[in-house]
Write a protein that holds these residues in place. Structure first.
Motif, PDB file in Angstrom:
ATOM      1  N   TYR A  75       0.535   3.984  -2.838  1.00 62.15           N
ATOM      2  CA  TYR A  75       0.256   5.383  -2.517  1.00 62.15           C
ATOM      3  C   TYR A  75       1.296   6.293  -3.165  1.00 62.15           C
ATOM      4  O   TYR A  75       0.958   7.338  -3.744  1.00 62.15           O
ATOM      5  CB  TYR A  75       0.266   5.585  -1.004  1.00 62.15           C
ATOM      6  CG  TYR A  75       0.107   7.033  -0.579  1.00 62.15           C
ATOM      7  CD1 TYR A  75      -1.145   7.647  -0.554  1.00 62.15           C
ATOM      8  CD2 TYR A  75       1.227   7.794  -0.228  1.00 62.15           C
ATOM      9  CE1 TYR A  75      -1.285   8.977  -0.186  1.00 62.15           C
ATOM     10  CE2 TYR A  75       1.100   9.124   0.143  1.00 62.15           C
ATOM     11  CZ  TYR A  75      -0.159   9.714   0.164  1.00 62.15           C
ATOM     12  OH  TYR A  75      -0.292  11.030   0.523  1.00 62.15           O
ATOM     13  N   GLU A  76       2.568   5.880  -3.083  1.00 62.63           N
ATOM     14  CA  GLU A  76       3.651   6.673  -3.671  1.00 62.63           C
ATOM     15  C   GLU A  76       3.490   6.784  -5.180  1.00 62.63           C
ATOM     16  O   GLU A  76       3.681   7.856  -5.762  1.00 62.63           O
ATOM     17  CB  GLU A  76       4.987   6.016  -3.322  1.00 62.63           C
ATOM     18  CG  GLU A  76       6.201   6.841  -3.677  1.00 62.63           C
ATOM     19  CD  GLU A  76       7.482   6.170  -3.224  1.00 62.63           C
ATOM     20  OE1 GLU A  76       8.218   5.676  -4.103  1.00 62.63           O
ATOM     21  OE2 GLU A  76       7.734   6.113  -2.008  1.00 62.63           O
TER      22      GLU A  76
ATOM     23  N   TYR B   6       0.826  -1.206   0.000  1.00 57.40           N
ATOM     24  CA  TYR B   6       0.000   0.000   0.000  1.00 57.40           C
ATOM     25  C   TYR B   6       0.864   1.262   0.000  1.00 57.40           C
ATOM     26  O   TYR B   6       0.457   2.307  -0.529  1.00 57.40           O
ATOM     27  CB  TYR B   6      -0.967  -0.008   1.192  1.00 57.40           C
ATOM     28  CG  TYR B   6      -0.329   0.169   2.548  1.00 57.40           C
ATOM     29  CD1 TYR B   6      -0.088   1.439   3.067  1.00 57.40           C
ATOM     30  CD2 TYR B   6       0.021  -0.930   3.320  1.00 57.40           C
ATOM     31  CE1 TYR B   6       0.493   1.607   4.313  1.00 57.40           C
ATOM     32  CE2 TYR B   6       0.605  -0.777   4.561  1.00 57.40           C
ATOM     33  CZ  TYR B   6       0.842   0.492   5.059  1.00 57.40           C
ATOM     34  OH  TYR B   6       1.424   0.656   6.286  1.00 57.40           O
ATOM     35  N   GLN B   7       2.078   1.165   0.591  1.00 58.59           N
ATOM     36  CA  GLN B   7       2.976   2.318   0.577  1.00 58.59           C
ATOM     37  C   GLN B   7       3.510   2.574  -0.833  1.00 58.59           C
ATOM     38  O   GLN B   7       3.574   3.725  -1.278  1.00 58.59           O
ATOM     39  CB  GLN B   7       4.139   2.087   1.549  1.00 58.59           C
ATOM     40  CG  GLN B   7       3.710   2.070   3.007  1.00 58.59           C
ATOM     41  CD  GLN B   7       4.848   1.700   3.941  1.00 58.59           C
ATOM     42  OE1 GLN B   7       5.648   0.818   3.635  1.00 58.59           O
ATOM     43  NE2 GLN B   7       4.918   2.372   5.086  1.00 58.59           N
TER      44      GLN B   7
ATOM     45  N   ARG C 228       0.675   6.496  -6.954  1.00 63.43           N
ATOM     46  CA  ARG C 228      -0.475   7.331  -7.305  1.00 63.43           C
ATOM     47  C   ARG C 228      -0.197   8.804  -7.039  1.00 63.43           C
ATOM     48  O   ARG C 228      -0.661   9.676  -7.773  1.00 63.43           O
ATOM     49  CB  ARG C 228      -1.703   6.865  -6.517  1.00 63.43           C
ATOM     50  CG  ARG C 228      -2.180   5.482  -6.941  1.00 63.43           C
ATOM     51  CD  ARG C 228      -3.425   5.060  -6.207  1.00 63.43           C
ATOM     52  NE  ARG C 228      -3.828   3.704  -6.592  1.00 63.43           N
ATOM     53  CZ  ARG C 228      -4.925   3.109  -6.158  1.00 63.43           C
ATOM     54  NH1 ARG C 228      -5.731   3.747  -5.312  1.00 63.43           N
ATOM     55  NH2 ARG C 228      -5.219   1.885  -6.554  1.00 63.43           N
ATOM     56  N   TYR C 229       0.573   9.071  -5.983  1.00 65.56           N
ATOM     57  CA  TYR C 229       0.931  10.458  -5.671  1.00 65.56           C
ATOM     58  C   TYR C 229       1.782  11.047  -6.788  1.00 65.56           C
ATOM     59  O   TYR C 229       1.538  12.162  -7.253  1.00 65.56           O
ATOM     60  CB  TYR C 229       1.681  10.508  -4.342  1.00 65.56           C
ATOM     61  CG  TYR C 229       2.153  11.892  -3.960  1.00 65.56           C
ATOM     62  CD1 TYR C 229       1.262  12.845  -3.456  1.00 65.56           C
ATOM     63  CD2 TYR C 229       3.495  12.244  -4.118  1.00 65.56           C
ATOM     64  CE1 TYR C 229       1.692  14.115  -3.117  1.00 65.56           C
ATOM     65  CE2 TYR C 229       3.937  13.506  -3.778  1.00 65.56           C
ATOM     66  CZ  TYR C 229       3.035  14.438  -3.278  1.00 65.56           C
ATOM     67  OH  TYR C 229       3.472  15.693  -2.940  1.00 65.56           O
TER      68      TYR C 229
END
Length: 526
Positions: A502-503, A498-499, A505-506
């Motif tokens: 998230y990175e 998930y990290q 997608r950011y």
């Protein structure tokens, strides 16, 4: 999927087929990929996972192995220029990290289209002048997949390479990597029969206790030389006598890397499961770089396939490793005697050391003389005393001639041959094996004296010898293929999925916002 096979009749289990490549010829690789593509299985539920062990140009090849395979595949446009990532590899101190990149695409053959993931181990910049940049061995190739599946199944932190694998597998197949139930490991020169994959999957489904199984390996180059001819019956009795007997106890001691299937995890109930191939105990020990003794070098450097089986039996002694006779593959065997010597040196020495490991496991199936532990002890003793047995047989002949009791010796030998004939008639539908048995018996001194003595004499030789040839000229090797992107940093970061997500997608959002701003600036001019 071919119309000849009804989807409803096929198992729905998702299978990863791991194909480890090194310096094989294009024809060998294509034969393997063709046979796996034609396998009677739903194309959407099987994934070909190819790992190329370094930037290698095989003897007789004009291209590197990775470029040969890339030319065979239909690479997806979004993975045509992959980034190479750092990962933990097995090897000496300076080789315990490596770089690899991931391609995604499809392999097309005979109106069939199978998804393919190609991992190329391309090496670090410090290896740019090496003859074999990125080369870490077959065990390292297996561990790329095993560590990845372990991280996914156990929800552990993963490297950037593993996240890249996760992302590309899902994007290619629309199947999450933790949905794959089995891993079929084959070599790049193995031809798998059409119905073998489905037979192996059904055997796994029928018995949840099975954690690994193998099929019968036959020889494809039977008539190439006298060296190949003497191996045919030896392969036959190894499977139909040796592995079949071990399979009765549920403890086949060697699942060969050229054709074996493993269970990724065993479902305990709706909520819980037991990791098997992905077990941290298995993965951690199998990836050990602590290879500092004669015993461990024989385990890790010569017989990695056998040692993986040993680890499974040691950690899960109540589960089964079996052999099924109706799953068949063909492979090429050494056609020159010096290559056979090199191969059997590795096999015999690794067999002894792996049996030494297993004989110390008391939890295996059975009790006293009817136990798998006792069977392993007998195998260990028989392997060690093979040369002595041959010498005693010659001694019996000499004594028999001198004393006039030669008929007793001949009678014992006849019984030995008679039981093998019965074995052939019971297990084989081809009487041609009687002919191959005669060829094998003529080579009896080679199998029972020369090869074991040679192996014992080279007990401290951990090289692979002449089994695989590569081009020796350094100009034939280069570090990065033209489609690789170099990374300036050689770091190894691990994060949860998930990290990473998230990175990603950011950064994707940042890039999109940057593009929108540029577009607005252009439009404002008008």
């Amino acid at each position: 999927m071919s119309s000849a096979h009804n989807h409803h009749e096929l198992p729905e289990n998702c299978v990863i087929t791991l194909i480890t490549c090194y310096s094989e010829q294009e024809e060998e690789i294509r034969t393997t990929l063709d046979s796996l593509t034609l396998a009677a299985y739903n194309d959407d539920n099987k994934l070909l996972f190819i790992v190329v062990d370094g930037v290698i140009t095989g003897s007789g090849n004009t291209q590197t192995t990775s470029d040969i395979i890339l030319n065979m595949l239909e690479i997806e446009h979004w993975s045509a220029r992959p980034t190479s990532y750092c990962y933990e590899s097995v090897g000496d101190i300076d080789k315990q990290t490596n770089m690899a990149c991931v391609y995604a695409g499809h392999y097309n053959y005979n109106c069939r289209r199978v998804p393919v993931i190609l991992v190329v181990k391309c090496g670090k910049e410090s290896e740019s002048n090496d003859e074999k940049p990125g080369n870490r061995g077959k065990r390292d190739s297996q561990l790329i997949l095993m560590k990845f599946l372990s991280a996914v199944v156990m929800n552990k932190k993963m490297t950037a390479l593993e996240y890249d694998l996760f992302k590309k597998i899902y994007q290619l197949t629309r199947i999450y990597p933790d949905q794959y139930d089995y891993v079929l490991m084959v070599d790049a020169d193995t031809e798998v029969h059409t119905d073998s994959l489905i037979r192996m999957v059904r055997a796994m489904n029928n018995d949840p206790k099975i954690m690994g199984l193998c099929g019968e390996t036959r020889i494809s180059n039977k008539f190439e030389s006298w060296v190949t001819m003497i191996q045919i019956f030896e392969y036959f009795i190894t499977h139909h006598l040796g592995k079949a007997f071990e399979s009765v106890f549920g403890g086949v001691t060697c699942l060969p890397g050229c054709f074996s299937m493993y269970r990724v995890r065993s479902q305990k109930d709706e909520k819980y499961f037991i990791p098997l191939l992905t077990s941290p105990a298995i993965v951690n020990e199998y990836s050990s770089n602590n290879v500092n003794s004669l015993h461990r070098k024989n385990l890790f450097l010569l017989g990695e396939d056998r040692y993986l089986t040993t680890l499974l039996l040691k950690n899960f002694p109540r589960r089964k490793t079996v052999w099924i006779s109706d799953a068949i593959c063909k492979t090429q065997v050494p056609n020159k005697f010096h290559v056979l010597l090199s191969q059997r040196r590795r096999w015999i020495n690794s067999t002894i050391h792996n049996l030494l490991e297993l004989v110390m496991v008391p939890q295996l199936c059975g009790i006293f003389c009817c136990s798998m532990q006792f069977v392993i002890l007998l195998e260990l003793i028989s392997t060690i005393v093979l040369p002595v047995f041959f010498v005693l047989l010659i001694y019996l002949f000499i004594i028999g001639f001198k004393s006039g009791y030669i008929y007793l010796t001949l009678g014992i030998i006849f019984l030995f041959i008679f039981f093998q004939i019965i074995l052939i008639l019971c297990t084989s539908q081809s009487l041609s094996y009687l002919f191959w048995m005669i060829i094998y018996l003529l080579a009896y001194p080679i199998w029972n004296f020369l090869l074991p003595i040679y192996a014992f004499w080279h007990f401290d030789n951990f090289s692979w010898g002449a089994t695989r040839k590569i081009k020796c000229s350094s100009e034939d090797f280069y570090y990065y293929s033209k489609s690789y992107k170099k990374l300036s940093r050689d770091n190894l970061v691990k994060k949860y999925w998930y990290q990473w997500e998230y990175e990603k997608r950011y950064h994707d959002r940042e890039r999109m916002e940057h593009k929108i701003k540029k577009m607005r600036k252009k439009l404002s001019r008008y």
